[in-house]
Design a protein around this motif. Structure first.
Motif, PDB file in Angstrom:
ATOM      1  N   ARG A  86       0.829  -1.203   0.000  1.00 15.18           N
ATOM      2  CA  ARG A  86       0.000   0.000   0.000  1.00 15.18           C
ATOM      3  C   ARG A  86       0.868   1.260   0.000  1.00 15.18           C
ATOM      4  NH1 ARG A  86      -5.386   0.210   1.916  1.00 15.18           N
ATOM      5  NH2 ARG A  86      -6.382  -1.796   2.331  1.00 15.18           N
ATOM      6  N   ARG A  89       2.315   1.776  -3.440  1.00 15.40           N
ATOM      7  CA  ARG A  89       1.248   2.176  -4.355  1.00 15.40           C
ATOM      8  C   ARG A  89       0.846   3.633  -4.132  1.00 15.40           C
ATOM      9  NH1 ARG A  89      -5.015   0.944  -3.523  1.00 15.40           N
ATOM     10  NH2 ARG A  89      -5.841   1.422  -5.590  1.00 15.40           N
ATOM     11  N   ASP A  90       0.679   4.027  -2.880  1.00 15.18           N
ATOM     12  CA  ASP A  90       0.252   5.391  -2.577  1.00 15.18           C
ATOM     13  C   ASP A  90       1.260   6.420  -3.080  1.00 15.18           C
ATOM     14  OD1 ASP A  90      -1.994   4.395  -1.369  1.00 15.18           O
ATOM     15  OD2 ASP A  90      -1.259   4.637   0.686  1.00 15.18           O
ATOM     16  N   SER A  93       1.408   6.088  -7.192  1.00  9.33           N
ATOM     17  CA  SER A  93       0.161   6.417  -7.890  1.00  9.33           C
ATOM     18  C   SER A  93      -0.158   7.903  -7.829  1.00  9.33           C
ATOM     19  CB  SER A  93      -1.004   5.601  -7.320  1.00  9.33           C
ATOM     20  OG  SER A  93      -1.220   5.899  -5.953  1.00  9.33           O
ATOM     21  N   VAL A 144       2.650  -4.486  -8.001  1.00 12.17           N
ATOM     22  CA  VAL A 144       2.313  -3.123  -7.582  1.00 12.17           C
ATOM     23  C   VAL A 144       2.482  -2.141  -8.734  1.00 12.17           C
ATOM     24  CG1 VAL A 144       2.886  -1.224  -6.030  1.00 12.17           C
ATOM     25  CG2 VAL A 144       2.886  -3.564  -5.167  1.00 12.17           C
ATOM     26  N   ILE A 148      -0.597  -0.122 -10.749  1.00 14.07           N
ATOM     27  CA  ILE A 148      -0.639   1.338 -10.853  1.00 14.07           C
ATOM     28  C   ILE A 148      -0.813   1.760 -12.308  1.00 14.07           C
ATOM     29  CG2 ILE A 148       0.690   3.459 -10.535  1.00 14.07           C
ATOM     30  CD1 ILE A 148       2.038   2.044  -8.136  1.00 14.07           C
ATOM     31  N   GLU A 151      -4.404   1.205 -13.320  1.00 11.95           N
ATOM     32  CA  GLU A 151      -5.271   2.216 -12.714  1.00 11.95           C
ATOM     33  C   GLU A 151      -5.171   3.532 -13.470  1.00 11.95           C
ATOM     34  OE1 GLU A 151      -4.753   2.744  -8.515  1.00 11.95           O
ATOM     35  OE2 GLU A 151      -4.637   0.589  -8.149  1.00 11.95           O
ATOM     36  N   PHE A 191      -7.023  -3.932  -6.471  1.00 15.30           N
ATOM     37  CA  PHE A 191      -5.625  -3.979  -6.027  1.00 15.30           C
ATOM     38  C   PHE A 191      -5.444  -4.971  -4.883  1.00 15.30           C
ATOM     39  CE2 PHE A 191      -2.186  -2.567  -3.234  1.00 15.30           C
ATOM     40  CZ  PHE A 191      -1.124  -2.552  -4.124  1.00 15.30           C
TER      41      PHE A 191
END
Length: 210
Positions: A86, A89-90, A93, A144, A148, A151, A191
């Motif tokens: 996470r 990804r944060d 992204s 991951v 991304i 997305e 995800f």
């Protein structure tokens, strides 16, 4: 605009990231970054050798923001891996156009190396070693980064999915049916669901959490 007398080490990276966020990766150039900084292109060469160095600086800026502190030691290995995924990804992204650069320059990025070390620590404590650990780490990074990218191309309920639902059901029965279900799947659900399947593949580790 007047040229700054000097730049801090973070200014070229921040300017390059601003260019990428606004104009995409194709818009990144020494000239564009110099303009962002209000200086001449030749002036920028005093601080950065070329575009490749700019790319590395951007990757470090983005990935250096990833929290690599060990997750809660009382959590299960799966929960800790999910927390690390996470975090990556944060951070990435937030700047999806940078994703290709993270792939190219990941081996030189301290941010990626520190994240990887934290993930490897969790995997090792869970009993994953040797070649299996190599595959696990690379699989997590690939998942991951790939998630991304998908997305960024649009949500599952976007126009591409809508078009697939209209495919001839006689020729593409499963594709059209799956696309209809996809309309109800959010980005976080996709995800985390995909990550869970990946972690399931490591199998046999839950017993080590006791």
């Amino acid at each position: 605009m007047p040229r700054p007398r000097s730049l801090t080490s973070d200014q070229p990276a921040s300017a390059a990231l601003a260019v990428i966020d606004r104009d995409g990766l194709a818009g990144l150039s020494m000239r564009a970054v110099a303009q962002e900084l209000g200086m001449s292109t030749m002036g920028l060469y005093r601080y950065v050798h070329d575009r490749e160095e700019l790319e590395r600086l951007v990757v470090e800026l983005v990935l250096g923001a990833v929290d690599t502190e060990p997750p809660d030691p009382d959590a299960s290995w799966r929960e800790r891996i999910e927390a690390m995924a996470r975090r990556l990804r944060d951070a990435v992204s937030a700047h999806p156009a940078v994703v290709p650069l993270t792939i190219t320059h990941r081996h030189r990025s301290l941010g990626v190396l520190r994240w990887s070390e934290a993930v490897l620590t969790v995997l090792t404590e869970a009993g994953v070693e040797g070649e299996r650990r190599v595959i696990a780490l690379r699989g997590l990074i690939s998942y991951v980064i790939g998630a991304i990218q998908l997305e960024d191309l649009g949500p599952l309920s976007g126009s591409g999915t809508a078009a697939i639902t209209e495919l001839p059901s006689g020729e593409f029965p499963l594709m059209s049916e799956t696309a209809r279900h996809a309309r109800n799947v959010g980005a976080d659900q996709e995800f985390l669901g995909g990550l869970a399947m990946l972690l399931d593949g490591l199998g046999g580790l839950d017993s080590l959490d006791a």
